[in-house]
Write a protein that holds these residues in place. Structure first.
Motif, PDB file in Angstrom:
ATOM      1  N   GLY A  46       0.838  -1.349  -0.154  1.00  0.00           N
ATOM      2  CA  GLY A  46      -0.080  -0.078   0.232  1.00  0.00           C
ATOM      3  C   GLY A  46       0.673   1.243   0.096  1.00  0.00           C
ATOM      4  N   GLU A  47       0.232   2.443  -0.112  1.00  0.00           N
ATOM      5  CA  GLU A  47       0.730   3.806  -0.197  1.00  0.00           C
ATOM      6  C   GLU A  47       0.410   4.627   1.179  1.00  0.00           C
ATOM      7  OE1 GLU A  47      -0.654   5.529  -3.706  1.00  0.00           O
ATOM      8  OE2 GLU A  47      -0.132   3.598  -4.788  1.00  0.00           O
ATOM      9  N   HIS A  48       1.307   5.182   2.040  1.00  0.00           N
ATOM     10  CA  HIS A  48       0.985   5.732   3.163  1.00  0.00           C
ATOM     11  C   HIS A  48       0.289   7.143   2.477  1.00  0.00           C
ATOM     12  CE1 HIS A  48       1.498   8.000   6.643  1.00  0.00           C
ATOM     13  NE2 HIS A  48       1.889   7.026   7.436  1.00  0.00           N
ATOM     14  N   ASP A  49      -0.550   7.669   3.125  1.00  0.00           N
ATOM     15  CA  ASP A  49      -1.369   8.637   2.501  1.00  0.00           C
ATOM     16  C   ASP A  49      -0.639  10.119   3.178  1.00  0.00           C
ATOM     17  OD1 ASP A  49      -2.390   8.816   5.093  1.00  0.00           O
ATOM     18  OD2 ASP A  49      -4.538   9.164   4.585  1.00  0.00           O
ATOM     19  N   GLY A  50       0.147  10.021   4.103  1.00  0.00           N
ATOM     20  CA  GLY A  50       0.909  11.228   4.451  1.00  0.00           C
ATOM     21  C   GLY A  50       0.243  11.821   5.873  1.00  0.00           C
ATOM     22  N   ARG A  51      -0.808  11.145   6.134  1.00  0.00           N
ATOM     23  CA  ARG A  51      -1.361  11.845   7.306  1.00  0.00           C
ATOM     24  C   ARG A  51      -0.778  11.013   8.704  1.00  0.00           C
ATOM     25  NH1 ARG A  51      -7.509  10.928   6.946  1.00  0.00           N
ATOM     26  NH2 ARG A  51      -7.013   9.292   5.842  1.00  0.00           N
ATOM     27  N   LYS A  52      -0.350  11.936   9.673  1.00  0.00           N
ATOM     28  CA  LYS A  52       0.108  11.318  10.996  1.00  0.00           C
ATOM     29  C   LYS A  52      -0.548  11.637  11.958  1.00  0.00           C
ATOM     30  CE  LYS A  52       5.038  11.614   9.099  1.00  0.00           C
ATOM     31  NZ  LYS A  52       6.548  12.348   9.182  1.00  0.00           N
ATOM     32  N   TYR A  53      -1.048  10.637  12.834  1.00  0.00           N
ATOM     33  CA  TYR A  53      -1.697  10.793  13.994  1.00  0.00           C
ATOM     34  C   TYR A  53      -1.097  10.004  15.231  1.00  0.00           C
ATOM     35  CZ  TYR A  53      -5.371  12.101  11.055  1.00  0.00           C
ATOM     36  OH  TYR A  53      -6.203  12.945   9.837  1.00  0.00           O
ATOM     37  N   GLU A  54      -1.517  10.389  16.313  1.00  0.00           N
ATOM     38  CA  GLU A  54      -0.540   9.800  17.436  1.00  0.00           C
ATOM     39  C   GLU A  54      -0.800   8.219  17.678  1.00  0.00           C
ATOM     40  OE1 GLU A  54      -0.455  10.296  22.482  1.00  0.00           O
ATOM     41  OE2 GLU A  54      -1.407  11.494  21.263  1.00  0.00           O
ATOM     42  N   ASP A  55      -1.869   7.740  17.275  1.00  0.00           N
ATOM     43  CA  ASP A  55      -2.404   6.333  17.627  1.00  0.00           C
ATOM     44  C   ASP A  55      -2.609   5.576  16.366  1.00  0.00           C
ATOM     45  OD1 ASP A  55      -4.495   7.941  16.940  1.00  0.00           O
ATOM     46  OD2 ASP A  55      -5.831   6.811  18.300  1.00  0.00           O
ATOM     47  N   VAL A  56      -2.846   6.132  15.323  1.00  0.00           N
ATOM     48  CA  VAL A  56      -2.668   5.395  13.884  1.00  0.00           C
ATOM     49  C   VAL A  56      -2.266   6.018  12.581  1.00  0.00           C
ATOM     50  CG1 VAL A  56      -5.052   4.369  14.581  1.00  0.00           C
ATOM     51  CG2 VAL A  56      -5.009   6.509  13.397  1.00  0.00           C
ATOM     52  N   TYR A  57      -2.100   5.127  11.643  1.00  0.00           N
ATOM     53  CA  TYR A  57      -1.622   5.918  10.349  1.00  0.00           C
ATOM     54  C   TYR A  57      -2.516   5.292   9.365  1.00  0.00           C
ATOM     55  CZ  TYR A  57       1.060   1.634   9.773  1.00  0.00           C
ATOM     56  OH  TYR A  57       1.695   0.164   9.676  1.00  0.00           O
ATOM     57  N   PHE A  58      -2.529   5.985   8.130  1.00  0.00           N
ATOM     58  CA  PHE A  58      -3.466   5.418   7.148  1.00  0.00           C
ATOM     59  C   PHE A  58      -2.567   4.890   5.723  1.00  0.00           C
ATOM     60  CE2 PHE A  58      -6.146   7.801   9.626  1.00  0.00           C
ATOM     61  CZ  PHE A  58      -7.561   7.336   9.499  1.00  0.00           C
ATOM     62  N   VAL A  59      -3.191   3.820   5.138  1.00  0.00           N
ATOM     63  CA  VAL A  59      -2.510   3.235   3.883  1.00  0.00           C
ATOM     64  C   VAL A  59      -3.383   3.082   3.010  1.00  0.00           C
ATOM     65  CG1 VAL A  59      -0.976   1.350   3.067  1.00  0.00           C
ATOM     66  CG2 VAL A  59      -0.716   2.064   5.222  1.00  0.00           C
ATOM     67  N   GLU A  60      -3.246   3.500   1.842  1.00  0.00           N
ATOM     68  CA  GLU A  60      -4.148   3.185   0.534  1.00  0.00           C
ATOM     69  C   GLU A  60      -3.816   2.280  -0.381  1.00  0.00           C
ATOM     70  OE1 GLU A  60      -4.192   7.173  -0.974  1.00  0.00           O
ATOM     71  OE2 GLU A  60      -5.299   7.946   0.563  1.00  0.00           O
ATOM     72  N   TYR A  61      -4.799   1.487  -1.021  1.00  0.00           N
ATOM     73  CA  TYR A  61      -4.694   0.314  -1.726  1.00  0.00           C
ATOM     74  C   TYR A  61      -5.734   0.841  -2.838  1.00  0.00           C
ATOM     75  CZ  TYR A  61      -2.795  -1.726   2.364  1.00  0.00           C
ATOM     76  OH  TYR A  61      -1.946  -1.969   3.483  1.00  0.00           O
ATOM     77  N   PRO A  62      -5.350   1.978  -3.724  1.00  0.00           N
ATOM     78  CA  PRO A  62      -6.421   2.445  -4.705  1.00  0.00           C
ATOM     79  C   PRO A  62      -6.853   1.361  -5.652  1.00  0.00           C
ATOM     80  CG  PRO A  62      -4.597   3.918  -4.404  1.00  0.00           C
ATOM     81  CD  PRO A  62      -4.253   2.607  -3.691  1.00  0.00           C
ATOM     82  N   GLN A  63      -6.027   0.259  -6.126  1.00  0.00           N
ATOM     83  CA  GLN A  63      -6.282  -0.771  -7.006  1.00  0.00           C
ATOM     84  C   GLN A  63      -7.570  -1.739  -6.564  1.00  0.00           C
ATOM     85  OE1 GLN A  63      -5.787  -0.410 -10.300  1.00  0.00           O
ATOM     86  NE2 GLN A  63      -4.894   1.408  -9.802  1.00  0.00           N
ATOM     87  N   GLU A  64      -7.585  -1.656  -5.052  1.00  0.00           N
ATOM     88  CA  GLU A  64      -8.409  -2.752  -4.444  1.00  0.00           C
ATOM     89  C   GLU A  64      -9.532  -1.890  -3.944  1.00  0.00           C
ATOM     90  OE1 GLU A  64      -7.949  -5.771  -4.626  1.00  0.00           O
ATOM     91  OE2 GLU A  64      -5.947  -5.848  -5.567  1.00  0.00           O
ATOM     92  N   GLY A  65      -9.472  -0.773  -3.819  1.00  0.00           N
ATOM     93  CA  GLY A  65     -10.750   0.190  -3.522  1.00  0.00           C
ATOM     94  C   GLY A  65     -10.956   0.643  -2.158  1.00  0.00           C
ATOM     95  N   VAL A  66      -9.602   0.151  -1.463  1.00  0.00           N
ATOM     96  CA  VAL A  66      -9.761   0.022   0.069  1.00  0.00           C
ATOM     97  C   VAL A  66      -8.729   0.989   0.582  1.00  0.00           C
ATOM     98  CG1 VAL A  66      -8.419  -2.029   0.185  1.00  0.00           C
ATOM     99  CG2 VAL A  66      -9.985  -1.232   2.141  1.00  0.00           C
ATOM    100  N   GLN A  67      -8.952   1.405   1.751  1.00  0.00           N
ATOM    101  CA  GLN A  67      -7.854   2.148   2.743  1.00  0.00           C
ATOM    102  C   GLN A  67      -8.088   1.587   4.034  1.00  0.00           C
ATOM    103  OE1 GLN A  67      -9.049   6.026   4.395  1.00  0.00           O
ATOM    104  NE2 GLN A  67      -7.063   6.935   3.277  1.00  0.00           N
ATOM    105  N   ILE A  68      -6.909   1.346   4.588  1.00  0.00           N
ATOM    106  CA  ILE A  68      -6.807   0.813   5.979  1.00  0.00           C
ATOM    107  C   ILE A  68      -5.898   1.571   6.925  1.00  0.00           C
ATOM    108  CG2 ILE A  68      -5.972  -1.126   7.326  1.00  0.00           C
ATOM    109  CD1 ILE A  68      -6.496  -2.935   4.809  1.00  0.00           C
ATOM    110  N   SER A  69      -6.600   1.864   8.308  1.00  0.00           N
ATOM    111  CA  SER A  69      -5.727   2.351   9.326  1.00  0.00           C
ATOM    112  C   SER A  69      -5.230   1.519  10.045  1.00  0.00           C
ATOM    113  CB  SER A  69      -6.538   3.729   9.836  1.00  0.00           C
ATOM    114  OG  SER A  69      -7.688   2.855  10.839  1.00  0.00           O
ATOM    115  N   TYR A  70      -3.884   1.675  10.551  1.00  0.00           N
ATOM    116  CA  TYR A  70      -3.103   0.485  11.279  1.00  0.00           C
ATOM    117  C   TYR A  70      -2.841   1.318  12.611  1.00  0.00           C
ATOM    118  CZ  TYR A  70      -2.722  -2.048   6.985  1.00  0.00           C
ATOM    119  OH  TYR A  70      -2.796  -2.956   5.973  1.00  0.00           O
ATOM    120  N   ASN A  71      -2.984   0.673  13.619  1.00  0.00           N
ATOM    121  CA  ASN A  71      -2.476   1.021  14.912  1.00  0.00           C
ATOM    122  C   ASN A  71      -0.796   0.927  15.075  1.00  0.00           C
ATOM    123  OD1 ASN A  71      -1.740  -1.490  15.543  1.00  0.00           O
ATOM    124  ND2 ASN A  71      -3.453  -1.820  16.737  1.00  0.00           N
TER     125      ASN A  71
END
Length: 357
Positions: free
Chosen positions: A240-265
């Motif tokens: 996946g591709e990190h979307d650049g947003r940074k938070y204290e507890d999670v970060y977001f990764v995009e999978y555009p070709q799969e139509g899904v975005q996932i946040s990880y702790n």
């Protein structure tokens, strides 16, 4: 290393073994007034070769690699006896004149006069029941191979509980990914070799291999499971591709070709899964055909969502103007509408504000 083992599973010559390598949606066991997941499937033992196994469907005309058997059964231990109390599944066929040629399975369909007071005594079952208990020590995307703090083992003979044993997994060394996959692969090969050829459910899985993944409420989207490690998910979806947003507890990764975005702790575990249907700012995502375990799709209306899930604990948005939107939030799941059209479905491990009321 994990990718190599997942790849080796996918290359198994027996399709049934490859499908069983997917983490499975478990049956349910109720005992001592508490509900537990069950890493055993006692109903399968009922179909021992002398009885024809029906074709079970997870949804009307829908199957899932995350539930190869096609049903979720609820069991209960009452007075040291094992009972089947519920089955969640569908029968489908050209002769059935209900929803899309399908109807819900009942206990009477399977056991007729043996259903007494709404339950069936599991006289046919003589084996062990395994109940995972406590915190997850190691997630394994394969069958029921994930390891928890404890395993509660019930020794059952002709439906009667003979003894209970608790295994403390914290006192033994957790096996490596390689060891777990080798053990599970060997188990699946052995199981496949012992099964009778022509299982109707396995054939239906092959026929429906390209069917859209099913969203299991609060749990998963197809093989992508809330709580799974990022490396396991990316063995399925690709990097996946990190979307650049940074938070204290999670970060977001995009999978555009799969139509899904996932946040990880911080532990790189999936915290939330977001599926997109041309939502603003996510129009570059491929639109995947989706369906929830309660029948909701991209074409469903807010009224359809309420009929399936009930009145949402949180229902808010902007009702008018060019940017009108509505978000319907349930416990660990929500739906977003923009301009009256559903544009996002998400599931997560977090209870929504107000859902506890």
């Amino acid at each position: 290393m994990m990718k190599r083992f997942l790849f080796s599973i996918l290359l198994l010559p027996l399709l049934s073994s490859a499908l069983l390598a997917t983490a499975q949606h478990p049956d349910v066991l109720i005992y001592d007034g508490k509900t537990h997941h069950l890493s055993s499937n006692p109903l399968e033992d009922f179909y021992d070769g002398s009885k024809r196994r029906p074709k079970f469907w997870v949804l009307p005309n829908g199957m899932s690699s995350g539930n190869w058997r096609g049903y979720v059964a609820t069991w209960e231990i009452i007075d040291d006896k094992l009972y089947l109390t519920k089955i969640d599944s569908w029968f489908c066929g050209s002769s059935i004149r209900t929803q899309n040629g399908c109807r819900r399975v009942t206990l009477h369909d399977l056991f007729s006069k043996n259903v007494i007071d709404g339950k069936v005594f599991a006289l046919w079952f003589s084996s062990n029941l395994r109940v995972p208990d406590g915190e997850l020590l190691k997630y394994v995307h394969s069958g029921y191979a994930s390891i928890y703090e404890r395993d509660i083992i019930f020794d059952v003979y002709a439906g009667e509980i003979r003894k209970r044993q608790i295994i403390d997994n914290t006192k033994r060394e957790v096996p490596s990914d390689q060891e777990v996959y080798q053990q599970e692969l060997a188990r699946l090969k052995k199981k496949a070799s012992e099964e009778v050829n022509g299982d109707p459910n396995r054939a239906s899985i092959k026929a429906n291999e390209k069917t859209e993944p099913v969203i299991i409420t609060e749990k998963s989207w197809g093989d992508v499971v809330v709580g799974a490690k990022r490396n396991v998910i990316e063995a399925i979806l690709g990097k996946g591709e990190h979307d650049g947003r940074k938070y204290e507890d999670v970060y977001f990764v995009e999978y555009p070709q799969e139509g899904v975005q996932i946040s990880y702790n911080k532990k790189d575990e999936a915290y939330a899964i977001f599926l997109y249907n041309k939502q603003r700012h996510y129009s570059n995502f491929v639109i995947k055909s989706v369906k929830t375990d309660k029948g909701i799709t991209w074409t469903s209306s807010p009224e359809d969502v309420i009929q399936a899930h009930g009145i949402p604990p949180r229902d808010f948005g902007e009702k008018s103007g060019n940017n009108a939107w509505r978000r319907m939030e349930y416990d660990k799941m929500d739906f977003l509408f923009e301009g009256g059209r559903m544009t996002r479905i998400s599931i997560s491990s977090k209870k929504c504000t107000g859902c506890e009321k």
